[in-house]
Design an enzyme around this catalytic site. Structure first.
Site, short mmCIF file in Angstrom:
data_model
loop_
_atom_site.label_atom_id
_atom_site.label_comp_id
_atom_site.label_asym_id
_atom_site.label_seq_id
_atom_site.Cartn_x
_atom_site.Cartn_y
_atom_site.Cartn_z
N THR A 9 30.86 31.97 18.18
CA THR A 9 30.82 31.28 19.48
C THR A 9 32.06 30.42 19.61
OG1 THR A 9 29.63 29.65 20.82
CG2 THR A 9 29.36 29.46 18.44
N GLY A 10 32.60 30.36 20.80
CA GLY A 10 33.80 29.55 20.99
C GLY A 10 34.61 30.09 22.15
N HIS A 11 35.84 29.65 22.20
CA HIS A 11 36.72 30.07 23.30
C HIS A 11 37.12 31.52 23.05
CE1 HIS A 11 39.80 28.49 26.38
NE2 HIS A 11 39.65 29.78 26.51
N GLY A 12 36.45 32.41 23.79
CA GLY A 12 36.47 33.83 23.46
C GLY A 12 37.83 34.49 23.35
N VAL A 39 36.17 39.47 30.37
CA VAL A 39 35.34 39.84 29.22
C VAL A 39 35.71 38.91 28.07
CG1 VAL A 39 34.77 41.65 27.57
CG2 VAL A 39 35.22 42.25 29.97
N THR A 94 26.99 29.88 23.65
CA THR A 94 26.61 31.27 23.40
C THR A 94 25.49 31.18 22.39
OG1 THR A 94 28.71 32.40 23.87
CG2 THR A 94 27.45 33.30 22.06
N ASP A 104 34.62 37.37 24.00
CA ASP A 104 34.48 37.98 22.68
C ASP A 104 33.05 38.43 22.38
OD1 ASP A 104 33.75 35.23 22.76
OD2 ASP A 104 33.81 35.12 20.58
N1 ASP Z 1 32.56 33.03 23.27
C1 ASP Z 1 32.02 32.91 24.59
C2 ASP Z 1 33.01 33.46 25.57
O1 ASP Z 1 34.18 33.20 25.45
C3 ASP Z 1 31.69 31.52 24.96
C4 ASP Z 1 31.10 30.69 23.85
O2 ASP Z 1 30.75 31.19 22.81
O3 ASP Z 1 30.99 29.49 24.00
O4 ASP Z 1 32.59 34.11 26.50
#
Ligand code: ASP
Length: 329
Positions: free
Chosen positions: A247-250, A225, A196, A227
């Protein structure tokens, strides 16, 4: 080693961290901090060419936002300007080069927030607007709403004369291969499963802003959807407190309400942005998630915090710029 400033005094509960006196030297005239996604980013998985390309792309994004800030422009304009080149660069999972859904198409999410009045705009599941962050900004500026979804969001963007593209514009071979790998369950935690981009800034007036934009996660279900478009999960900004992009596992970031949690801990508990970020990411980790945040406080102190192997990131202010990728930098 990236410059980290841990200068916010730990204040008693309810004493506004942002109003505590800070050493002058730590207070920048303006500052921009960006990320290009966190995840399994290791030296082993990187080539020298890719590293150079990512560093150059981060620098381009920093300069795009800095151009605005050094000319007295707003933090809001700067965060939007900083993420647009990353949306246009296939290295990042946002805009062109976004990941594929399980159905083999692209559904993009973005949000933006102005710390001056906590006005915000977001889009989720857009499929045709070339730069989702521009659509989020238009929702904030040109509608009475905060968030549009799906076809309604695309139509709204079209009505605002934003550039519209065919969904295939976002295709890249690299992301298609990622989809195939994930669907075959060969690489559940592939380095490019997610990613992201985001930016936070403070301008010369002391205003804060935050922006986040993404393609989401590879092979996500139709309509999922994350985060990134959610104010309070991946994006938050409040003048005098802090601005956050995550950013990460939303799913985990939504459940924790990461961005708002960080700002509330800074505002109500007087924690530094580093402390608050670690607590919020600790809650994400406790639930099983990973990722990172970029944060800037009301005095321009900034933090990069992540519990993944790496995070593409950078900072620019009037005295220079820095970029980093790996966890040991
Ligand atoms: N946060 C984003 C989502 O879960 C993905 C990411 O930031 O890597 O859609």
């Amino acid at each position: 080693m990236i410059l980290r400033i841990f200068a916010i005094a730990a204040a008693a509960a309810l004493s506004a961290c942002a109003t505590a006196p800070k050493p002058e030297a730590d207070v920048p005239e303006w500052r921009l901090v960006i990320h290009g996604g966190a995840g399994v980013i290791t030296r082993d998985g990187m080539t020298p060419e890719k590293e150079v390309a990512y560093t150059a792309a981060l620098q381009t994004a920093l300069e795009a936002g800095a151009d605005i800030l050094r000319n007295g422009g707003s933090a809001l304009d700067a965060v939007e300007a900083a993420v647009i080149p990353m949306e246009d660069d296939p290295l990042f999972n946002a805009g062109y080069g976004a990941v594929f859904t399980a159905a083999g198409v692209h559904e993009l999410d973005a949000s933006i927030m102005d710390g001056r009045d906590r006005n915000a705009g977001a889009v989720t599941g857009v499929t045709r607007v070339k730069n989702p962050i521009k659509a989020a900004r238009a929702v904030m500026d040109k509608s009475e709403h905060v968030m549009f979804a799906g076809e309604g969001a695309d139509r709204f963007a079209e009505s605002q004369h934003l550039e519209i593209v065919d969904n295939s514009y976002f295709d890249t071979d690299r992301r298609r291969q990622s989809l195939e790998r994930v669907l075959e369950e060969q690489v559940r935690q592939a380095a490019d499963r997610h990613g992201t981009v985001g930016a936070v800034a403070i301008d010369s007036q002391g205003n804060l802003a935050a922006a986040t934009t993404t393609g989401g996660m590879t092979a996500k279900a139709m309509g999922r959807v994350g985060d990134s478009p959610l104010i309070g999960a991946a994006t938050y900004a409040e003048n005098g407190v802090c601005a956050v992009s995550a950013t990460g596992h939303g799913e985990y970031f939504i459940r924790v309400g990461v961005a708002k949690t960080i700002c509330d801990r800074v505002k109500l508990a007087g924690e530094s942005i580093n402390e608050a970020s670690r607590v919020a990411l600790g809650e994400v980790a406790a639930l099983g998630g990973d990722g990172g945040v970029i944060v800037i406080d009301g005095d321009g102190h900034y933090a990069f915090e992540f519990n993944s192997e790496g995070m593409y990131r950078g900072m620019i202010d009037a005295s220079g710029s820095e970029t980093a990728i790996y966890g040991d930098e």
